[in-house]
Design a protein around this motif. Sequence first.
Motif, mmCIF file in Angstrom:
data_model
loop_
_atom_site.group_PDB
_atom_site.id
_atom_site.type_symbol
_atom_site.label_atom_id
_atom_site.label_comp_id
_atom_site.label_asym_id
_atom_site.label_seq_id
_atom_site.Cartn_x
_atom_site.Cartn_y
_atom_site.Cartn_z
ATOM 1 N N ILE A 174 1.243 5.982 22.973
ATOM 2 C CA ILE A 174 2.683 5.541 22.764
ATOM 3 C C ILE A 174 2.983 5.642 21.270
ATOM 4 C CG2 ILE A 174 4.263 3.698 23.017
ATOM 5 C CD1 ILE A 174 1.998 2.601 25.219
ATOM 6 N N LEU A 175 4.174 6.288 20.923
ATOM 7 C CA LEU A 175 4.311 6.450 19.459
ATOM 8 C C LEU A 175 5.344 5.486 18.927
ATOM 9 C CD1 LEU A 175 4.628 10.158 19.299
ATOM 10 C CD2 LEU A 175 2.616 8.940 18.629
ATOM 11 N N GLY A 176 5.504 4.801 17.901
ATOM 12 C CA GLY A 176 6.637 3.916 17.439
ATOM 13 C C GLY A 176 7.232 4.992 16.399
ATOM 14 N N ILE A 177 8.713 4.944 16.717
ATOM 15 C CA ILE A 177 9.389 5.937 15.676
ATOM 16 C C ILE A 177 10.163 4.743 14.848
ATOM 17 C CG2 ILE A 177 11.734 7.542 15.546
ATOM 18 C CD1 ILE A 177 9.475 8.617 17.147
ATOM 19 N N GLU A 178 9.896 4.715 13.428
ATOM 20 C CA GLU A 178 10.331 3.926 12.494
ATOM 21 C C GLU A 178 11.554 4.151 11.629
ATOM 22 O OE1 GLU A 178 7.073 1.791 10.148
ATOM 23 O OE2 GLU A 178 6.411 3.968 10.113
ATOM 24 N N GLY A 179 12.409 3.057 11.654
ATOM 25 C CA GLY A 179 13.556 3.003 11.071
ATOM 26 C C GLY A 179 14.727 3.731 11.753
ATOM 27 N N GLY A 180 14.814 3.554 12.893
ATOM 28 C CA GLY A 180 15.817 3.950 13.836
ATOM 29 C C GLY A 180 16.045 5.280 14.238
ATOM 30 N N TYR A 181 17.244 5.846 14.501
ATOM 31 C CA TYR A 181 17.221 7.240 14.967
ATOM 32 C C TYR A 181 16.652 8.309 14.075
ATOM 33 C CZ TYR A 181 19.767 6.365 19.369
ATOM 34 O OH TYR A 181 20.273 5.986 20.641
ATOM 35 N N ARG A 182 17.309 8.008 12.799
ATOM 36 C CA ARG A 182 16.737 8.988 11.665
ATOM 37 C C ARG A 182 15.279 8.959 11.494
ATOM 38 N NH1 ARG A 182 19.266 5.190 7.929
ATOM 39 N NH2 ARG A 182 21.057 6.599 7.966
ATOM 40 N N GLY A 183 14.598 7.998 11.891
ATOM 41 C CA GLY A 183 13.071 7.964 11.947
ATOM 42 C C GLY A 183 12.401 9.273 12.784
ATOM 43 N N PHE A 184 13.214 9.919 14.030
ATOM 44 C CA PHE A 184 12.669 10.756 14.756
ATOM 45 C C PHE A 184 12.305 12.102 13.717
ATOM 46 C CE2 PHE A 184 14.344 8.714 18.445
ATOM 47 C CZ PHE A 184 13.242 8.982 19.312
ATOM 48 N N TYR A 185 13.304 12.066 12.637
ATOM 49 C CA TYR A 185 13.071 13.536 11.785
ATOM 50 C C TYR A 185 12.907 13.252 10.279
ATOM 51 C CZ TYR A 185 18.025 12.270 11.128
ATOM 52 O OH TYR A 185 19.178 11.563 11.031
ATOM 53 N N SER A 186 12.740 11.946 10.030
ATOM 54 C CA SER A 186 12.512 11.694 8.548
ATOM 55 C C SER A 186 11.166 10.795 8.259
ATOM 56 C CB SER A 186 13.588 10.872 8.003
ATOM 57 O OG SER A 186 13.880 9.724 8.424
ATOM 58 N N LYS A 187 10.469 10.521 9.356
ATOM 59 C CA LYS A 187 9.341 9.587 9.008
ATOM 60 C C LYS A 187 8.399 10.042 10.073
ATOM 61 C CE LYS A 187 11.525 5.614 7.282
ATOM 62 N NZ LYS A 187 11.310 4.067 7.041
ATOM 63 N N ASN A 188 7.115 9.693 9.555
ATOM 64 C CA ASN A 188 6.074 9.788 10.369
ATOM 65 C C ASN A 188 5.971 8.809 11.754
ATOM 66 O OD1 ASN A 188 4.777 11.946 9.233
ATOM 67 N ND2 ASN A 188 3.763 10.594 7.810
ATOM 68 N N THR A 189 4.999 8.834 12.661
ATOM 69 C CA THR A 189 5.295 8.029 13.665
ATOM 70 C C THR A 189 3.954 7.103 13.672
ATOM 71 O OG1 THR A 189 3.817 9.536 15.099
ATOM 72 C CG2 THR A 189 6.269 9.396 15.221
ATOM 73 N N LEU A 190 4.302 5.846 14.344
ATOM 74 C CA LEU A 190 3.221 5.012 14.476
ATOM 75 C C LEU A 190 2.453 4.766 15.646
ATOM 76 C CD1 LEU A 190 2.765 3.002 11.986
ATOM 77 C CD2 LEU A 190 4.251 1.318 13.487
ATOM 78 N N GLN A 191 1.169 5.001 15.941
ATOM 79 C CA GLN A 191 0.522 4.663 17.065
ATOM 80 C C GLN A 191 0.521 3.381 17.520
ATOM 81 O OE1 GLN A 191 -0.688 7.813 18.278
ATOM 82 N NE2 GLN A 191 -0.850 6.924 20.374
ATOM 83 N N LEU A 192 0.938 3.223 18.813
ATOM 84 C CA LEU A 192 1.060 1.837 19.227
ATOM 85 C C LEU A 192 0.240 1.582 20.453
ATOM 86 C CD1 LEU A 192 5.117 1.468 19.460
ATOM 87 C CD2 LEU A 192 3.614 0.694 17.648
ATOM 88 N N THR A 193 -0.591 0.425 20.275
ATOM 89 C CA THR A 193 -1.614 -0.093 21.260
ATOM 90 C C THR A 193 -1.500 -1.340 21.409
ATOM 91 O OG1 THR A 193 -2.913 -0.502 19.661
ATOM 92 C CG2 THR A 193 -3.233 1.825 20.427
ATOM 93 N N PRO A 194 -1.692 -1.827 22.619
ATOM 94 C CA PRO A 194 -1.653 -3.625 23.039
ATOM 95 C C PRO A 194 -2.040 -4.352 21.900
ATOM 96 C CG PRO A 194 -2.237 -2.269 25.066
ATOM 97 C CD PRO A 194 -2.196 -1.371 23.968
ATOM 98 N N LYS A 195 -3.131 -3.676 21.276
ATOM 99 C CA LYS A 195 -3.960 -4.375 20.024
ATOM 100 C C LYS A 195 -2.884 -4.622 18.933
ATOM 101 C CE LYS A 195 -8.291 -5.321 18.003
ATOM 102 N NZ LYS A 195 -9.387 -4.666 17.766
ATOM 103 N N VAL A 196 -2.231 -3.607 18.523
ATOM 104 C CA VAL A 196 -1.530 -3.395 17.570
ATOM 105 C C VAL A 196 -0.168 -4.214 17.399
ATOM 106 C CG1 VAL A 196 0.161 -1.622 16.081
ATOM 107 C CG2 VAL A 196 -2.226 -1.166 16.665
#
Length: 527
Positions: A174-196
Motif C-alpha cells: 500500500i503506497l501513500g501518495i504525498e501532497g495531493g494529486y500532484r504527488g502522483f508525479y512530483s514526489k516519491n511514495t510512502l510505504q504504508l503498513t498498519p504499524k506506520v
Amino acid sequence: MELSVAFPPAKPCISASKFQAPPTKLYSRSIKIHSRPPLLRLKGAIRAHDADQALSLSGATDDDGFVLEDVPHLTNFLPDLPSYPNPLQKSNAYAIVKQTFVSPEDVVAQKIVVQKGSPRGVHFRRAGPREKVFFRSEEVRACIVTCGGLCPGINTVIREIVCGLNYMYGVDDILGIEGGYRGFYSKNTLQLTPKVVNNIHKHGGTFLQTSRGGHDTKKIVDNIQDREINQVYIIGGDGTQKGAALIYKEVEERGLPVAVAGIPKTIDNDIAVIDKSFGFDTAVEEAQRAINAAHVEVESVENGVGIVKLMGRYSGFIAMYATLASRDVDCCLIPESPFHLEGQGGLYEFIEQRLKENSHVVLVLAEGAGQEYVAQSMHAINEKDASGNRLLLDVGLWLSQKIKDHFTNTRKMAISMKYIDPTYMIRAVPSNASDNVYCTLLAQSAVHGAMAGYTGFTVGPVNSKHAYIPIARVTETTNTVKLTDRMWARLLSSTNQPSFLNNPEGLRGKVDEAILEEINSMRFNSI
Ligand SMILES: Nc1ncnc2c1ncn2[C@@H]1O[C@H](COP(=O)(O)OP(=O)(O)O)[C@@H](O)[C@H]1O
Ligand SMILES: O=P(O)(O)OC[C@H]1O[C@](O)(COP(=O)(O)O)[C@@H](O)[C@@H]1O
Ligand SMILES: [Mg+2]
C-alpha cells in the motif's frame, strides 16, 4: 421481466484498448432480464459477467418505477477478468456473522419518505463485502491520496483503508501518495503498513499532506500505470471527486485493471446524495467552543456584540448546525439566506433590539454569507485558488466594522465588539468518536468495493446505509441549505431571528435579482 437500470451504455465486447469512455451522464433505460449467463470455473477462479451482477437484481418490474443507478465494474471493460473467492470467507472476524456477504440484490433507496403508490425511485448498490473478489491479495498494489482542504477524520480514513486492506484481505503493498494529486508525479511514495499508520487517527490534518490544483489526468494515470498500482483510493471533496472520475475514465480508456474508489471529504458538508460528510460533527462540536467563548465575552460587558465566523463557502451547514446546537446564538447568517443591514427587519434593528433586551448579542456567520456586500465595498476582483475555487473575502471583518460604525456613529451607542475567527481551528482537530466510527465504515466499504471490482464509485451513507454511488451523482450538484426545508425553519424558530425575507425590497440592489425573484415567489406561494 423488465428492470429499469441507470448506468452508462453497454459497450461491445471488443479488446479493452478500443473502448470509448462512457458518457459521464447517467441515463435510465429498461433492460430485459435474460436467463443468467453461466459462471465458468477456471483454475479456482470464477469468470464473471458484469451484467450478471446488475441483472441479478430480480423482483423489480419497470412499472413500479424502480431505478438502480449502478456503479461501473472492471468487467465492463475487461470482460475476461478472473474472480476469486473472497478471503473473508476464512476471516475470524466474520466467522459467526449471519451473512458475511452483501447480496447482489441489496440496494439502498435514495428516498425513504414515500407516498402510497409512488414510484420506487432511485436506488444505489449497497456497500459491503462480496462473495467474489477480482484481485488476488498478493497482486494488489493500492495507493491512497488526499486532496483539497482539511477535515477532521482524514487520518482515520487513511488508517482504516490500510488496516482494512491488510487485516481483511491480506494486502501488504500500500503506497501513500504525498501532497495531493500532484504527488502522483512530483514526489516519491510512502510505504504504508498498519504499524506506520497505527497512531495517525489521534492527530488532525492528513498524514499524507494535501494540495489544491495540480490535477493532470494523463500524468497521474501514467504514474499509476508505471508503478503498477491497481487500486486507487482518493479522499477528497467535490473537486477531488471530479478528478477521480477523470482518472477512472482514463483508466478505462487504457483498459487497465485498476479500481478507482472515492471517499468524499469536506468540512462544508456540501456533497450531494450522501447523508453527511465525515468530520462535520467534529467541526460542529469544535465550533461550540468558539461560540461559547464569544458568549462568555459579550455577557461580561455592556452592549457586547460577538461575531463568530465559521467555514462554509457556498453552504451554511456548519453555521446552521452549530447555531442549533449552541442556543447561545441570536442570529445565524449563511450564504443561502440573503440578509440586509438597514431598515425595518434588517440586522441593525435586530441587534439593537437584542441589546436592549439582554445587553449582549451573538452572531454566527458562515464565511460565504454576504459576499456580494463585501465585494461591493472593497471593489474586489474575483480571485481563485489553485483548484479554481473562488477566494472569499473576509465577511467577518467587514460585518464587525459595519456594526461598529453603525452603532457608534449613527446610533451613538457604545458597543463592545468581539470578533472570533476559528475557521481553521474547527477543521484542524482530530475527529471525535462518532466521526471515527463513520470513517472506519467508509474506509472498509471502499476497500470491499474495490476488491469486488467496482470502480468509478464514491462511497457514503444514504439514509444511514452505506452505498456505492456513481461519482457523477455526487459531483453534478452541491448540497446547500434549503430555505424552504423545515431545518432552516427550525433554526429560525430556535433563534427567533428575522428571516430577512419579509422585506425583500431591503435586499434590492444588494443581492442578485434572481435571488430576489425566488424570495418573492416563495413568499407569494406561501401566502
Ligand atoms: N473539475 C475538476 N477536474 C479535475 N480535477 C479537479 C477538478 N476540480 C478540482 N480538481 C482537483 O481536485 C483537487 C482538490 O480540489 P479542491 O476543489 O481544491 O478541493 P475539494 O476536493 O476538497 O473540493 C485539486 O488537486 C484539484 O486540481
Ligand atoms: O484555505 P483553504 O485551505 O483553501 O481552505 C478554505 C476552504 O476550505 C473549506 O474548508 C472546504 O473546502 P473543500 O471542501 O473544497 O476542501 C472551505 O470551507 C474553505 O473556504
Ligand atoms: Mg470543494
